[in-house]
Scaffold this active site. Structure first.
Site, short mmCIF file in Angstrom:
data_model
loop_
_atom_site.label_atom_id
_atom_site.label_comp_id
_atom_site.label_asym_id
_atom_site.label_seq_id
_atom_site.Cartn_x
_atom_site.Cartn_y
_atom_site.Cartn_z
N CYS A 444 0.84 -1.20 0.00
CA CYS A 444 0.00 0.00 0.00
C CYS A 444 0.88 1.26 0.00
CB CYS A 444 -0.96 -0.04 1.18
SG CYS A 444 -2.32 1.11 0.98
N HIS A 540 -3.73 -5.52 0.99
CA HIS A 540 -3.43 -5.92 2.37
C HIS A 540 -3.88 -7.37 2.58
CE1 HIS A 540 -2.35 -1.95 3.78
NE2 HIS A 540 -3.41 -1.46 3.16
#
Lengths: 601, 268
Positions: A444, A540
């Site tokens: 991310c 994630h």
């Protein structure tokens, strides 16, 4: 299941009507669709689309409006199914279009639509062990065959996940939802999520969507009395309507008498939910009796009556040494001590402290170095690695990188501060020096930091480390938040996870994953440069499935399979939650707890 | 002048507060000695006479500009290889009933009181371990022996400090509560005004007064790491740098804690 026509559905309903009550179907390969122990008699709901807004909602789909009742459990409760099946027989209803069917829904609702009951787990301090006790109680109640959900009205956390409905909620509530064995936890498990920002303000997320940024005073004086309270009230109502039990978790201590009136996370939430409360006190620091007594006695009179039990948690040594103290506390307060839970050495997910830093000794282990970025976020991504032959260290010291076997650049709420910190600490040079030597994985924000340049109006700064010759573009404040699944592009193995980011990476690198979507073409995601051992992704939970986890660990040349190497983290976590529930269940007075549940009902 | 700092939990900040108060008195040119009846630790300090005492008392002694002395910590429970070893007056000894230990502790304390104008003592762990009341020689059980005024320290870091303060007061037996003169809220981050209504409520519920709210200070007492036999040695540099940081923390303490009132109340 993808392409079932309305006619097929009606046929299925017809079959169900003919069969009568069949009960739960634990062997169904799609099950459990909603929660463990659900009744599968009406897998296809005979009332769909009922249009009853207590039970579902119309959502927009590419094919127009659709009645979604993914969160409705009503038709899957055993007594409801039995009742409907018996009425269908009595009335000799044979066809799914029989107009009398509709009336049965109304009848069943009148009889069985009783709001669920709430139990709230309070803590005498933060870090009392509320989260895990809440998870344990969810699992214990679920094992009794009830539908149960966790809920925390307000959570301050940097670790969030994306729920089934695309809402951002605190990750610990998702873990608790797993403990409750519900399939589709949504925004209502955590209606208010607040994240500390770099600016001294907090980002406030309401029902899974960013609502605004507030300073402390604005938050308590403006937000909480209006929108905050409203959101909490709505979620409590919905959860109680859908589940037989709602196990709520408080926040910090409920006895902060200086801010008592504005605390939405403890006794006010308990009052709105009409919850019975259990107080958890951590024994670790001593003074547990004083904290238990003080907490209860400082509550307002009406609130104090809600406290129905006390749990002493995290006991090292022999619990019987506490007996005289427990007796004294019980007699002063008139509240039973439900039990003393021993210190448990279970690899449970990190909440906000990086407390899973429990892998001791690094001899012979794969040394995973995680950059401790400013405003580090979502470090729950690493939880699955704790079950491998791995030593994990969070570091701010560039020298730690030189004996790394894997380097992780995790997510962060503050890209600008992170890039500045890396430059000023020399971390940038050290990371770049390790390029090609060991796998470097950016997740991310960490992926964005690996890229060369940033552009667009929302760009935090000029660029990152340039490990990938790629540009991240920000246009406005658009955020992507969704659960995803697909394949690892390198090997074709399964992956799943969730995304929560803004910005879009333009790269010529090979993709890391290919994501598949319902009725849409698959999409390439992330970057993989196998030669230089560089990996970046927005996803994630990337280590949850064994494929990518194993792939990275194998690249180190030190890989030794653990008992969990081929196991999905879902399953590992499920086993851990079972152990947790066993340990808590055997430490507390289950008769007293069962009575609490009965009294609740 | 005599005073005992007790805590709502372990790690409340008693050791540092005791050192600070010793330093405060020393700067007022009062001859002061630190004292802790019972220490539980895996590390100790060897005095010039060869006796083992808690490292905290050694540091507090230096803060008082005196040499560490075995009387400053008569009873030491030292964890070694998973076993607890009892040291009385700095030397290993066998099991001993509570009454005898207490008598030894009081004797050491009395000697210090004779030698110094002031003795600032530190309790052990939480002051309200009611299940251990019959074993207590370090907290209220000790204070009661010599009617030593106490100040209660609550750590606010993990929240629940009002409950901790109130609960501790409430669990101290009524006959000894008059010794509890007031409290300090320790390790606070943020704006003190927010606490005011809570503090006032505790003051009115308990009759204790609040001597102040101490902000969180970044200090590591040089006591954690030890050599293999669990004996900690200190270089002069280490001691000097500790005293230096103590002096700067004392400035913060003076701004936030009514040290003079503590001095006055406990001198009565």
């Amino acid at each position: 299941m993808d392409d079932i026509s309305i006619m097929d559905c009606l046929k299925m309903v017809k079959c169900e009507i003919d069969k009568g009550w069949t009960g739960p179907n634990p062997d169904c390969k799609f099950g459990p669709c909603h929660y463990e122990g659900q009744d599968c008699t009406y897998c296809f709901c005979p009332f769909h689309p009922c249009g009853d807004e207590d039970l579902g909602e119309y959502i927009d789909t590419p094919n127009g409006k659709y009645w979604s009742c993914v969160y409705c459990h009503f038709i899957h409760r055993i007594p409801v199914c039995r009742f409907i099946a018996s009425r269908i027989t009595e009335l000799r209803i044979r066809e799914p279009d029989d107009p009398r069917l509709r009336g049965l829904l109304t009848e069943a609702k009148e009889r069985f639509m009783v709001p669920g009951k709430a139990i709230m787990v309070l803590g005498a301090t933060s870090d009392a062990g509320k989260s895990l006790i809440t998870a344990a109680l969810c699992r214990i109640i679920s094992r009794k065959g009830y539908s149960v959900t966790p809920m925390k009205t307000q959570n301050m956390s940097l670790n969030s996940m994306i729920a089934s409905d695309g809402s951002e909620v605190a990750s610990i509530q998702m873990v608790q939802a797993k403990a409750a064995r519900i399939r589709h936890p949504d925004r209502n498990v955590n209606p208010i999520l607040i994240k500390p920002m770099g600016s001294g303000k907090t980002q406030t997320i309401v029902h899974g969507k960013i609502f605004g940024e507030f300073g402390v005073n604005e938050y308590y004086e403006d937000f909480i009395p209006s929108k905050g309270t409203e959101a909490v009230r709505e979620s409590i109502r919905l959860q109680k309507d859908r589940y037989e039990y709602v196990v709520m978790e408080g926040a910090g201590s409920p006895a902060e008498i200086n801010i008592y009136h504005r605390d939405i996370a403890n006794m006010r939430a308990a009052e709105m939910a009409d919850a019975d409360c259990i107080l958890v006190v951590n024994m670790k620091w001593g003074g547990a009796f004083a904290y238990a007594l003080g907490t209860v006695e400082l509550l307002a009179d009406d609130d104090r009556k809600r406290v129905k039990g006390i749990i002493f948690n995290n006991m090292h040594g022999d619990a019987s040494s506490l007996d005289s103290g427990i007796k004294e506390i019980e007699s002063i307060l008139g509240i039973p001590v439900l039990g003393v839970v021993p210190h448990l050495d279970l690899p449970m997910p990190a909440e906000d402290s990086m407390t899973m830093n429990r892998s001791e000794g690094k001899e012979g282990k794969i040394n995973v170095i995680v950059l401790k970025l400013p405003k580090i976020a979502n470090f729950t991504d690493l939880d699955p690695l704790y079950h491998e032959n791995v030593h994990i260290k969070y570091t701010e010291d560039p020298r730690d990188l030189y004996d790394a076997d894997v380097i992780i650049i995790p997510g962060t709420k503050d890209i600008k501060a992170s890039v500045e910190w890396m430059r000023s600490s020399g971390m940038d040079v050290s990371v770049i020096a390790m390029k090609g030597k060991v796998p470097i994985v950016g997740i991310c924000g960490g992926y964005q930091i690996m890229c060369a340049s940033f552009s667009g109006t929302g760009a935090p700064c000029a660029g990152g480390l340039g490990l990938f010759d790629a540009t991240v573009k920000w246009t406005g404040n658009e955020e992507t938040k969704r659960q995803v699944k697909g394949k690892l592009a390198l090997t074709g193995e399964d992956m799943k996870g969730y995304e929560a980011y803004s910005g879009c990476t333009e790269t010529n690198a090979q993709p890391l994953f290919t994501l598949s979507f319902f009725k849409s073409p698959s999409v390439n995601e992330g970057s993989a440069d196998v030669g230089e051992k560089l990996f970046g992704t927005y996803v994630h939970g990337l280590f949850d499935e064994p494929g990518f986890r194993r792939h990275i660990l194998k690249m180190t040349g030190k890989y030794v399979p653990s008992g969990y190497s081929d196991v999905s983290y879902d399953k590992i976590l499920d086993e851990t939650l079972d152990k947790l529930a066993d340990a808590v269940g055997s430490s507390i007075d289950m008769n007293a707890f069962n009575k609490m549940l009965e009294v609740c009902r | 002048m005599r005073l005992l700092f007790v805590g709502t939990t372990s790690n409340a900040g008693k050791t540092l507060m005791t050192a600070l108060f010793c330093r405060y008195l020393r700067r007022k040119m009062i001859m002061v000695a630190p004292f802790k009846a019972l220490n539980l630790s895996s590390t100790s300090f060897r005095t010039a006479d060869g006796d083992e005492i808690g490292t905290g008392q050694a540091l507090q002694a230096w803060a008082s500009d005196i040499e560490p002395d075995v009387r400053m910590n008569p009873v030491l429970l030292k964890a070694e290889d998973g076993k607890l070893k009892l040291l009385l007056n700095g030397r290993e000894t066998g099991r001993m009933p509570r009454k005898e230990l207490l008598a030894h502790a009081v004797a050491s304390y009395d000697e210090l009181c004779d030698m110094y104008e002031a003795v600032v003592a530190e309790g052990s762990g939480s002051a309200a371990e009611i299940n251990l009341r019959d074993h207590d020689i370090a907290n209220v059980g000790f204070a009661a022996e010599r009617q030593i005024p106490m100040v209660l320290i609550g750590n606010i870091e993990r929240g629940g400090v009002f409950a901790g303060l109130y609960g501790t007061w409430r669990l101290i037996e009524e006959k000894n509560r008059h010794l509890l003169k007031g409290f300090i809220i320790n390790k606070y981050y943020g704006d003190k005004d927010i606490l005011r209504s809570g503090i006032e409520r505790i003051e009115s519920l308990t009759g204790m007064r609040c001597f102040g709210v101490m902000p969180h200070v970044n200090v590591r007492l040089p006591e954690e790491d030890s050599s293999e036999d669990g004996i900690r040695t200190y270089s002069d540099d280490e001691i000097n740098s500790f005293i230096g940081s103590l002096d700067s923390i004392l400035d913060t303490a003076n701004e936030n804690i009514d040290m003079h009132s503590i001095f006055r109340v406990t001198s009565e």
